[in-house]
Write an enzyme that holds these catalytic residues in place. Structure first.
Site, PDB file in Angstrom:
ATOM      1  N   PRO A 266       0.895  -1.175   0.073  1.00 47.66           N
ATOM      2  CA  PRO A 266       0.062   0.024   0.135  1.00 47.66           C
ATOM      3  C   PRO A 266       0.830   1.241   0.072  1.00 47.66           C
ATOM      4  O   PRO A 266       1.643   1.375   0.864  1.00 47.66           O
ATOM      5  CB  PRO A 266      -0.810  -0.098   1.266  1.00 47.66           C
ATOM      6  CG  PRO A 266      -0.825  -1.577   1.577  1.00 47.66           C
ATOM      7  CD  PRO A 266       0.466  -2.110   0.934  1.00 47.66           C
ATOM      8  N   GLU A 267       0.412   1.966  -0.875  1.00 46.17           N
ATOM      9  CA  GLU A 267       1.296   3.402  -1.033  1.00 46.17           C
ATOM     10  C   GLU A 267       0.564   4.514  -0.497  1.00 46.17           C
ATOM     11  O   GLU A 267      -0.546   4.318   0.286  1.00 46.17           O
ATOM     12  CB  GLU A 267       1.782   3.466  -2.399  1.00 46.17           C
ATOM     13  CG  GLU A 267       2.760   2.554  -2.913  1.00 46.17           C
ATOM     14  CD  GLU A 267       3.020   2.528  -4.321  1.00 46.17           C
ATOM     15  OE1 GLU A 267       3.230   3.840  -4.928  1.00 46.17           O
ATOM     16  OE2 GLU A 267       3.536   1.688  -5.013  1.00 46.17           O
TER      17      GLU A 267
ATOM     18  N   LYS B   7       3.172   7.234   4.339  1.00 43.80           N
ATOM     19  CA  LYS B   7       2.605   5.869   4.199  1.00 43.80           C
ATOM     20  C   LYS B   7       2.199   5.269   5.758  1.00 43.80           C
ATOM     21  O   LYS B   7       1.478   4.124   5.925  1.00 43.80           O
ATOM     22  CB  LYS B   7       3.306   4.748   3.665  1.00 43.80           C
ATOM     23  CG  LYS B   7       3.691   4.938   1.957  1.00 43.80           C
ATOM     24  CD  LYS B   7       4.806   3.750   1.601  1.00 43.80           C
ATOM     25  CE  LYS B   7       5.257   4.103   0.219  1.00 43.80           C
ATOM     26  NZ  LYS B   7       6.074   3.375  -0.223  1.00 43.80           N
TER      27      LYS B   7
ATOM     28  N   HIS C  10      -5.242 -14.314   9.781  1.00 46.42           N
ATOM     29  CA  HIS C  10      -4.169 -13.213   9.693  1.00 46.42           C
ATOM     30  C   HIS C  10      -4.626 -11.734  10.226  1.00 46.42           C
ATOM     31  O   HIS C  10      -3.959 -10.638   9.984  1.00 46.42           O
ATOM     32  CB  HIS C  10      -3.764 -12.780   8.279  1.00 46.42           C
ATOM     33  CG  HIS C  10      -3.233 -14.136   7.439  1.00 46.42           C
ATOM     34  ND1 HIS C  10      -2.081 -14.471   7.834  1.00 46.42           N
ATOM     35  CD2 HIS C  10      -3.689 -14.943   6.760  1.00 46.42           C
ATOM     36  CE1 HIS C  10      -1.752 -15.825   7.333  1.00 46.42           C
ATOM     37  NE2 HIS C  10      -2.773 -15.712   6.385  1.00 46.42           N
TER      38      HIS C  10
ATOM     39  N   ARG D  45       1.378 -11.215   5.746  1.00 46.97           N
ATOM     40  CA  ARG D  45       2.864 -11.271   5.628  1.00 46.97           C
ATOM     41  C   ARG D  45       3.671 -10.669   6.833  1.00 46.97           C
ATOM     42  O   ARG D  45       4.794 -10.936   7.091  1.00 46.97           O
ATOM     43  CB  ARG D  45       3.391 -10.662   4.317  1.00 46.97           C
ATOM     44  CG  ARG D  45       2.951 -11.194   3.004  1.00 46.97           C
ATOM     45  CD  ARG D  45       3.788 -10.747   1.844  1.00 46.97           C
ATOM     46  NE  ARG D  45       4.853 -10.763   1.953  1.00 46.97           N
ATOM     47  CZ  ARG D  45       5.900 -10.473   0.676  1.00 46.97           C
ATOM     48  NH1 ARG D  45       5.345  -9.732  -0.327  1.00 46.97           N
ATOM     49  NH2 ARG D  45       6.924 -10.382   0.691  1.00 46.97           N
TER      50      ARG D  45
ATOM     51  N   ARG E 190      22.388  14.659  -6.698  1.00 48.80           N
ATOM     52  CA  ARG E 190      21.623  13.090  -6.557  1.00 48.80           C
ATOM     53  C   ARG E 190      22.408  12.522  -7.789  1.00 48.80           C
ATOM     54  O   ARG E 190      21.586  13.034  -9.069  1.00 48.80           O
ATOM     55  CB  ARG E 190      20.240  12.967  -6.402  1.00 48.80           C
ATOM     56  CG  ARG E 190      19.863  13.306  -5.206  1.00 48.80           C
ATOM     57  CD  ARG E 190      20.279  12.535  -3.736  1.00 48.80           C
ATOM     58  NE  ARG E 190      19.848  12.844  -2.486  1.00 48.80           N
ATOM     59  CZ  ARG E 190      18.648  12.345  -1.886  1.00 48.80           C
ATOM     60  NH1 ARG E 190      18.201  11.444  -2.760  1.00 48.80           N
ATOM     61  NH2 ARG E 190      18.461  12.756  -0.741  1.00 48.80           N
TER      62      ARG E 190
ATOM     63  N   ARG F 287      13.670  -3.479  -7.056  1.00 45.40           N
ATOM     64  CA  ARG F 287      12.332  -3.473  -7.342  1.00 45.40           C
ATOM     65  C   ARG F 287      12.045  -3.138  -8.844  1.00 45.40           C
ATOM     66  O   ARG F 287      12.673  -2.531  -9.478  1.00 45.40           O
ATOM     67  CB  ARG F 287      11.981  -1.996  -6.858  1.00 45.40           C
ATOM     68  CG  ARG F 287      12.276  -1.872  -5.406  1.00 45.40           C
ATOM     69  CD  ARG F 287      11.183  -2.659  -4.279  1.00 45.40           C
ATOM     70  NE  ARG F 287       9.833  -2.804  -4.503  1.00 45.40           N
ATOM     71  CZ  ARG F 287       9.086  -1.750  -4.019  1.00 45.40           C
ATOM     72  NH1 ARG F 287       9.588  -0.953  -2.924  1.00 45.40           N
ATOM     73  NH2 ARG F 287       7.717  -1.716  -4.168  1.00 45.40           N
TER      74      ARG F 287
END
Length: 273
Positions: free
Chosen positions: A2-3, A58, A91, A109, A154, A263
């Site tokens: 979830p973002e 988040k 869960h 998880r 960066r 990712r």
């Protein structure tokens, strides 16, 4: 995982059930998730009034007079508001009873977190997990000028800079890929090589995509659902994410998938330069 949109959808969903209400009980069905549950959490919350809800990146924040409950959904978590008496499933690790409803955290998880930040420890923004977070992308401090200034040194790829969370917070793997596509920026481009004009497009894309995702209930790929049990549907509008080999919706070139920082990244080599 979830973002920002999924957490904001969750916050908006739970707020009417929580704000101004008194916690009558807490049930912990495990010793903890990513970290142990706080000691005596049930005693800390029972009988206390929830003042407001918030979000930082988040992290879902549930504010009390004497501190803040910090909740992270991890890789696979979601929160529902249920009537009293609904039996817990395998869960379901955390319940907080408020009136005749139960806030229930499900996390298959167990990469999520339920933490407590006491008021005497200072502002919740100074919590170890929150103090280094970047600006909120849907608030006024987030601008193209901010992105440009913060990325001059960066040399990492712009996709990885967005995911790092120390410049702008809450833009995870899905929405970074989609925002870079909308802005026409190759995710492998070093952040310091991107000019102000291109950052204007990227900042606008991030704002628009996050707002659209929130309006559509977030993205449901595997586990995420809203507090009412309904799935989000923003995933129906993906241009590149999880569309490896499929034709770009703009130019028909095959969408490519690469790995950046362990990712998956999805992009169109023709539309993104």
């Amino acid at each position: 995982m979830p973002e920002l949109p999924e957490v904001e959808v969750t916050r908006r969903g739970v707020a009417p059930y929580l704000e101004g209400q008194v916690v009558s009980g807490v049930v912990l069905r495990h010793t903890g998730l990513r970290w142990p549950f706080p000691a005596a959490l049930s005693q800390t919350l029972a009988g206390r009034t929830i003042r407001s809800t918030g979000r930082r990146g988040k992290y879902l924040l549930i504010h009390f007079d004497h501190g803040t409950l910090i909740v992270h959904l991890g890789m696979s978590g979601h929160i529902r508001i249920l009537p009293l008496g609904v039996p817990p499933q395998k869960h379901d690790h955390f319940d907080m009873t408020v009136g005749n409803q139960v806030l229930r955290l499900t996390d298959p998880r167990r990469f999520g977190a339920v933490l407590w930040h006491a008021a005497e420890e200072g502002a919740v923004d100074q919590h170890l997990l929150l103090r280094t977070l970047g600006v909120e992308p849907l608030e006024g401090l987030f601008t193209a000028q901010w992105l440009y200034r913060q990325t001059r040194s960066r040399r990492s790829a712009i996709k990885q800079v967005l995911l790092a969370g120390d410049i702008v917070v809450g833009v995870g793997n899905i929405y970074a890929s989609e925002s870079l596509f909308q802005a026409g920026i190759n995710p492998k481009t070093q952040a310091h090589r991107i000019g102000l004009q291109r950052y204007e497009r990227l900042a606008q894309a991030i704002r628009e995509i996050l707002a659209a995702a929130i309006a559509q209930g977030g993205s449901t790929l595997k586990d995420f659902i809203g507090v009412n049990g309904q799935s989000g549907y923003f995933q129906q509008n993906y241009f590149v994410y999880a569309r490896t080999g499929e034709p770009c919706r703009i130019c028909n070139a095959p969408v490519r998938q690469i790995v950046q920082g362990q990712r998956s990244t999805f992009y169109c080599p023709n539309c993104q330069k």
